[in-house]
Design an enzyme around this catalytic site. Sequence first.
Site, short mmCIF file in Angstrom:
data_model
loop_
_atom_site.label_atom_id
_atom_site.label_comp_id
_atom_site.label_asym_id
_atom_site.label_seq_id
_atom_site.Cartn_x
_atom_site.Cartn_y
_atom_site.Cartn_z
N ALA A 1 -68.60 -54.92 -22.69
CA ALA A 1 -68.40 -53.66 -21.96
C ALA A 1 -68.85 -53.80 -20.51
O ALA A 1 -68.17 -53.32 -19.59
CB ALA A 1 -69.16 -52.53 -22.65
N HIS B 1 -57.42 -68.63 -28.96
CA HIS B 1 -56.95 -68.72 -27.58
C HIS B 1 -55.91 -69.82 -27.38
O HIS B 1 -54.81 -69.58 -26.87
CB HIS B 1 -58.12 -68.97 -26.63
CG HIS B 1 -59.15 -67.90 -26.63
ND1 HIS B 1 -58.87 -66.58 -26.92
CD2 HIS B 1 -60.49 -67.93 -26.38
CE1 HIS B 1 -59.97 -65.86 -26.84
NE2 HIS B 1 -60.97 -66.67 -26.52
N ARG C 1 -65.02 -77.34 -15.53
CA ARG C 1 -64.44 -76.14 -16.14
C ARG C 1 -62.94 -76.15 -15.88
O ARG C 1 -62.49 -76.18 -14.74
CB ARG C 1 -65.07 -74.88 -15.54
CG ARG C 1 -64.41 -73.57 -15.98
CD ARG C 1 -65.08 -72.37 -15.33
NE ARG C 1 -64.39 -71.13 -15.65
CZ ARG C 1 -63.50 -70.55 -14.85
NH1 ARG C 1 -63.21 -71.09 -13.68
NH2 ARG C 1 -62.90 -69.43 -15.20
N ARG D 1 -51.79 -74.93 -14.97
CA ARG D 1 -53.23 -74.74 -14.86
C ARG D 1 -53.55 -73.25 -15.09
O ARG D 1 -53.23 -72.40 -14.29
CB ARG D 1 -53.72 -75.19 -13.49
CG ARG D 1 -55.20 -74.95 -13.21
CD ARG D 1 -56.11 -75.79 -14.09
NE ARG D 1 -55.99 -77.20 -13.83
CZ ARG D 1 -56.65 -77.86 -12.87
NH1 ARG D 1 -57.49 -77.22 -12.09
NH2 ARG D 1 -56.49 -79.15 -12.73
N ASP E 1 -45.48 -78.19 -6.01
CA ASP E 1 -46.73 -77.47 -6.31
C ASP E 1 -46.60 -75.97 -6.04
O ASP E 1 -46.28 -75.55 -4.93
CB ASP E 1 -47.85 -78.05 -5.44
CG ASP E 1 -49.23 -77.64 -5.89
OD1 ASP E 1 -49.34 -76.78 -6.78
OD2 ASP E 1 -50.22 -78.19 -5.37
#
Length: 598
Positions: free
Chosen positions: A34, A249, A354, A382, A410
């Site tokens: 939340a 996911h 990451r 990506r 790209d």
Amino acid sequence: SNISEVRVTGGKMDSKLKDASLTFVIFGATGDLARKKLFPALGALLQQGLIPKDTLVIGTGRREQKIEDVLKKQGVKVKEEDKKLLFPLCRYMKAKDAADFKAIDEVIKKVAAEKKKVVDNRVFFFSLPPFAYASVAEMVKKNCYSKTGYTRCILEKPFGRDTDSFKELAKATSAHFTEKELYRIDHYLGKEVVLTLLPLRFGNQIFEPLWNSKHIESVNILWKEDLNTQGRGGYFDKYGIIRDIIQNHLLQVLIFLAMDHPKDLSPEETQEKKLALLKSIKTLEMKDVLLGQFTARRFCRYCKEEYNPGYLEDKTVPKDSKVPTYAMIKLQIDNDRWRGVPFLISAGKALNERKCEVRIRFKPDKYRIFGKDVGTNELVIRVQPDESIYFKVNVKSPGLGMNVVSQVLDLSYSKAFDGSKHSDAYERMLLNCAVGQQQLFVGTNELLEAWRIFTPLLHAIDSKKPQPILYQFGSAGPKGFREFANSVGVPINETWQEFFAMHAKQVGSLKKVFDKHCTDGKLLGADVKAMLTEFYDGRQPTSSMIDKFNKAFDFDSDGEITWDEFKRGAHMFLPWTATRRLSTSSNDSLAFSKVFGD
């Protein structure tokens, strides 16, 4: 029947919302979700004018609190300009027993009457642990169900631990609500680049004819996180990386990548195509997976010891836990479109970067008229960070000879859509639920098939408790991950972190790279960018990538990296046993030469 109401309406409020009273009730309003996502998303929707300015927002919890105290803590992520719109609409109420739920119902009806709205629409967000779904769903149906509008429930994952537990969960909620009233959320379906997969495939004729086993060699879907479990170790240990990331996911990303062409974007048609794909995926076995678990990393930086704790050092994790924090899985799709194409899905915590991306590798030209060294076409999507889509193609370089080189077409989202509003996934999910768009939510039959694929594997892991391969915090993954990928036909590109981890002691290799890119014996900003481009598929590296590299190598922060700094920086990628001498020796230069050579 459109898949994104925000895009279709061009930022205008849906007509269905204008003539009704709208209420959002957040169960678990004092929790992390939340605070980080739900309140900010509601504020953003109000600011964009996509939900009514008089929308009622009720946060609930199991004990009495003042709304001012709740918002002071839970509203910290809401933008300042959005607070002015959101906070006056918010109330906080206890939701523990039937009397509390009846009180919530009375407040909603009273506000609707004050707004002189006959239609009373209600969205209930279950930001709760799954074991609470059944009792809360029953309370909502008996005490808070709208008599004059819709009642919809958004359910957050996890949706069980296996097939049987999901069936129990589905039975508990479907006993009170129809499938059209249940919105099971997977926020990855609300991410911009994931949503782009459908128009990319079906809106561009260049791709769809090639989207099959005749032209595609392999598909690699990967998710990497450079953080540990961040205090969620106790929760994570109950599920592991496969249940936490892959079964939901990343499987949803695979579905959008591999499903057949729908006739339209209606919920019924998209669900039919998604379900057909899932049914064609073979059930997984232990031979299809490589498991890992991260350990501590101790390294030397600026002659000081630094330490990243391992998974088992989390106080909330059992000391003998064998729950995987990394998994690489080979999936096989047994249908006419994909038969024989390996789909590799991997996810891991405490890795060297990451990143979430999809790599679609095309088969080479069978005649190879330009030679065997010509690069393979690869489409890279990506998802995060640096949202982008790029295509590696072969072209002739300028000059008299026929020199074929690989270059990149790209599309960077930050450049192509500069100044555009990039909606958060929860903004889209809340809005789509409010207007009744179910394409981006997960249905019961879809989840049953998803669990059918993974349950035997998960049960084998839970019962046999195989020892996961240990990998060091900040590494590329467990030993053997690259060999596993190669064995199923999916090559893995080397990152710059991996290069230095493998070549840190090889001074000759380091010097060769340094000399190739340096200017007058130093790596300047343009030199670093050129070097990183080679590790980034020929793309320009982002500023965050350059900053990360400079942090590792530019010891005096003067914007220049000398050969000595380059060698010194390389040692941080070695295990502690190799770097320990650097931090303990009184003569740092001598210690360095002992590790790396002169």
